[in-house]
Every structure is written in structure tokens, then in C-alpha cells.
Design a protein around this motif. Structure first.
Motif, short mmCIF file in Angstrom:
data_model
loop_
_atom_site.label_atom_id
_atom_site.label_comp_id
_atom_site.label_asym_id
_atom_site.label_seq_id
_atom_site.Cartn_x
_atom_site.Cartn_y
_atom_site.Cartn_z
N ALA A 58 0.71 -0.87 -0.05
CA ALA A 58 0.22 -0.32 0.29
C ALA A 58 0.98 0.76 -0.15
N TYR A 59 0.29 2.35 -1.29
CA TYR A 59 1.36 3.17 -0.46
C TYR A 59 0.45 4.66 -0.45
N ALA A 60 0.59 5.42 0.06
CA ALA A 60 0.18 6.98 -0.44
C ALA A 60 0.02 7.32 -1.45
N ASP A 61 -1.17 7.94 -1.62
CA ASP A 61 -1.29 8.46 -2.79
C ASP A 61 0.01 9.74 -3.10
N SER A 62 0.64 9.90 -2.06
CA SER A 62 1.40 11.60 -2.23
C SER A 62 2.63 10.75 -2.55
N VAL A 63 3.36 9.64 -2.65
CA VAL A 63 4.02 8.68 -3.29
C VAL A 63 4.18 7.75 -4.12
N LYS A 64 2.84 7.73 -4.51
CA LYS A 64 2.54 6.12 -4.47
C LYS A 64 3.10 6.54 -6.66
N GLY A 65 3.43 5.41 -7.43
CA GLY A 65 3.95 6.21 -8.32
C GLY A 65 5.13 6.53 -8.72
N ARG A 66 6.35 7.09 -7.34
CA ARG A 66 7.41 7.45 -7.51
C ARG A 66 8.06 6.45 -6.08
N SER A 67 7.44 5.72 -5.59
CA SER A 67 8.16 4.80 -4.69
C SER A 67 7.75 3.81 -4.36
N THR A 68 9.09 2.31 -3.79
CA THR A 68 8.76 1.14 -3.98
C THR A 68 9.04 1.23 -2.94
#
Length: 125
Positions: A58-68
Motif C-alpha cells: 500500500a502507498y500513500a497517494d503522495s508517493v504512489k508511482g514514484r516510490s517502491t
């Protein structure tokens, strides 16, 4: 369970950073583990996490797509790779763990039993 976070530092906007959290006392494969952050003057917020035994993250929207978010069972470590950092990413980052295996919807908000000491990430323009 003890957690040791590392990898923070001063970076420029647009750079990448990899945070690591090493666990002792229990293997990360049997822990629900997450990253949180707290920016100056703001509440602590969930960043990313995964339940033990679950490959979904699960990712916060603020980091989704640029974090792993990743787990390395051999090294008993979880990591958070963050790319394209912005000034809004400036915060103290904490890793947290729980022996519970919560419902997926509870992963972001449940109380975690163990916390690392935090590592400061400062993003400059």
C-alpha cells in the motif's frame, strides 16, 4: 523487536533516496511493516507498507508511482526507494512494525507495536 532506520540525508528536488530499516528480534517476513513520516508542524502520516506474507504493498497517494517498498528477508530489512523527491517529502521517516496481520484496509491506520528512531530526509530546491 527493534528497528533501525537509515538512509536519510540532504538531497535536492528531483533526486532519489533509499531508506532502509533493519529489524532484530523477529524476521520481517513475519511482520507487518510500514513507513511513516512526519513533516515539521504536521501529523505523522502513512507512506507505504505491507502485511506479512502479503506481496501487495500500500502507498500513500503522495508517493504512489514514484516510490517502491520492498522486503529483503535474507537481510531482515525493508526499504523504501523514493524518486523524484519534492520539497513536500521533507520529513522524519519512521519504520514501524507489528506482529498483527491486519485487514488490508486497516494497514494504514492500525496501531503499530514497534517503531524505529526515525531518519531525517531534507529536500532542498
Amino acid at each position: 523487536v527493534q528497528l533501525q532506520a537509515s538512509g536519510g540525508g540532504l538531497v535536492q528536488a528531483g533526486d532519489s533516496l533509499r531508506l532502509s530499516c533493519t529489524a532484530s528480534g523477529r524476521t520481517v517476513s513475519t511482520l507487518t511493516v510500514a513507513w511513516f513520516r512526519q513533516a515539521p508542524g504536521k501529523d505523522r502520516e502513512f507512506v507505504a507498507g505491507a502485511r506479512w506474507g502479503d506481496r501487495k504493498t500500500a502507498y500513500a497517494d503522495s508517493v504512489k508511482g514514484r516510490s517502491t517498498f520492498s522486503k529483503d528477508n535474507a537481510r531482515n530489512t525493508v526499504s523504501l526507494q523514493m524518486n523524484i523527491l519534492t520539497l513536500e517529502d521533507t520529513a522524519v521517516y519512521y519504520c514501524a512494525a507489528s506482529e498483527r496481520n491486519p485487514a488490508w484496509s486497516w494497514l494504514r491506520t492500525m496501531p503499530y507495536d514497534y517503531w524505529g528512531q526515525g531518519t531525517l530526509v531534507t529536500v532542498s530546491s
